[in-house]
Write an enzyme that holds these catalytic residues in place. Sequence first.
Site, short mmCIF file in Angstrom:
data_model
loop_
_atom_site.label_atom_id
_atom_site.label_comp_id
_atom_site.label_asym_id
_atom_site.label_seq_id
_atom_site.Cartn_x
_atom_site.Cartn_y
_atom_site.Cartn_z
N ASN A 175 19.04 34.40 15.87
CA ASN A 175 19.26 33.76 17.02
C ASN A 175 20.24 34.83 17.76
OD1 ASN A 175 20.25 32.50 19.42
ND2 ASN A 175 20.63 30.28 18.20
N ARG A 222 14.51 33.47 18.00
CA ARG A 222 14.71 32.28 18.74
C ARG A 222 14.71 33.22 20.35
NH1 ARG A 222 20.03 29.92 21.60
NH2 ARG A 222 19.03 28.19 22.50
N HIS A 260 16.19 24.08 24.56
CA HIS A 260 16.85 23.31 23.13
C HIS A 260 15.29 23.03 22.50
CE1 HIS A 260 20.65 22.48 25.12
NE2 HIS A 260 21.17 23.50 24.34
N ASN A 271 28.02 22.66 23.54
CA ASN A 271 28.68 23.11 24.83
C ASN A 271 27.32 22.97 25.93
OD1 ASN A 271 29.47 25.51 26.72
ND2 ASN A 271 31.04 24.55 25.66
N ARG A 288 28.69 23.62 32.34
CA ARG A 288 27.55 23.60 33.31
C ARG A 288 27.80 22.12 34.23
NH1 ARG A 288 23.58 25.21 28.90
NH2 ARG A 288 23.45 27.49 28.85
N GLY A 292 26.59 20.28 18.10
CA GLY A 292 28.03 20.12 17.66
C GLY A 292 28.79 18.68 18.07
N GLU A 321 17.48 24.72 13.67
CA GLU A 321 16.61 25.39 14.53
C GLU A 321 15.98 26.60 13.70
OE1 GLU A 321 18.07 25.25 18.87
OE2 GLU A 321 19.75 25.39 17.35
#
Length: 401
Positions: A8, A90, A179, A210, A240, A331, A385
């Site tokens: 990743n 990824r 995601h 996040n 965001r 998270g 993932e």
Amino acid sequence: MSKTIAINAGSSSLKWQLYQMPQESVVAKGIVERIGLKDSIFTIKYGEGEKFETVVDIDDHEIAVQMLLDQLIELNILESYDEITGVGHRVVAGGEYFKDSTIITDDVLAKIEELAELAPLHNPANAMGIKAFKHILPDIISVAVFDTSFHTTMPKVNYMYSVPKEYYEKHAARKYGAHGTSHRFVSQRAIEFLNKPEEETKIITCHIGNGASITAVKGGKSVDTSMGFTPLAGVTMGTRSGDIDASLLPYLMRKEGIEDVNEMIDILNKKSGILGLSGISSDMRDVQKAAASHNEDAELAIEIYADRIRKYIAQYIAVMNGVDAIVFTAGVGENAAYIREAVLKPMTWFGIKLNPTVNNLIHGEEAEITAPDSKVKVFVIPTDEELVIARDVQRLSAKLN
């Protein structure tokens, strides 16, 4: 037996996990941080709690990859490069090109770079990681696993925007989501817990970190998701804004004297969300501490955060005409019991009944957090993932042999 490494890559980082396949056992994992900056942090965790860490300047991703591979041999985790039989990467945006994970060729890499417009913070970094491994390990299979591919099962009614249809036909302007690898993993785990045929299941997955996105998964397939053309859309996130009225952009630009729309988009991506509302931090832990001291901005930021997630959950119950289970992951979703409670406590009309004692005990572990008489099950399921990436490398490798 083979070893597969799941990658990743970020713009200044390289997170990885090495698996023994097909056993799916983790051999080692780690991260390289601050690539291209002074005092890069290089970490490997392996064995029975053993850890190697050093701080050194690492100029680019290729140097990071070379250092990683050499250190794996130095620590006797690998005997030689030949033990690695596959690398999975990824990649955030696959656009309409990639409906599934795919073996990386020069053409695939070119398309990943072309799709940078859809994920400008991610696809260029993902491509850097691919190039670095391709240069050092040119003969082993490399696989791209796309965040967007899980959402390619969405029907047109859910991915089309209400703009002139030629914008979709000419420019592929549509909802893509993100995601997907995480939503795919946790929804499959939830299906295993439900003890009913997959095609009959209705699950809402909440990937809340996040960045955050909510997905409606019906019969094991994504049918709607909160992120849109880019990861900016949907719920309130760390930095965001999530959904806003598009007309707000030119209004604010005039008022603030902002001439470049890219500057405004940057503000919505990096200076908004929980950070913008609270004025404190994008980290929910910091905001919660301030809220506990009765900071009104922090309290409001948390209320808005929970409200937007709750609205998407309710919306997706309508989309699927019901729900069997709601899943919290990532998270915040895995660790913040107070956020899970803030989201779900006002939803008793839907038959959702938390077990507050269990909910408060669960941090980063797999568990059901609802009461026995709850009509809807709520699970906390840590995402993985990297394991999805390793499995896809294994799957596509088998097709070649």
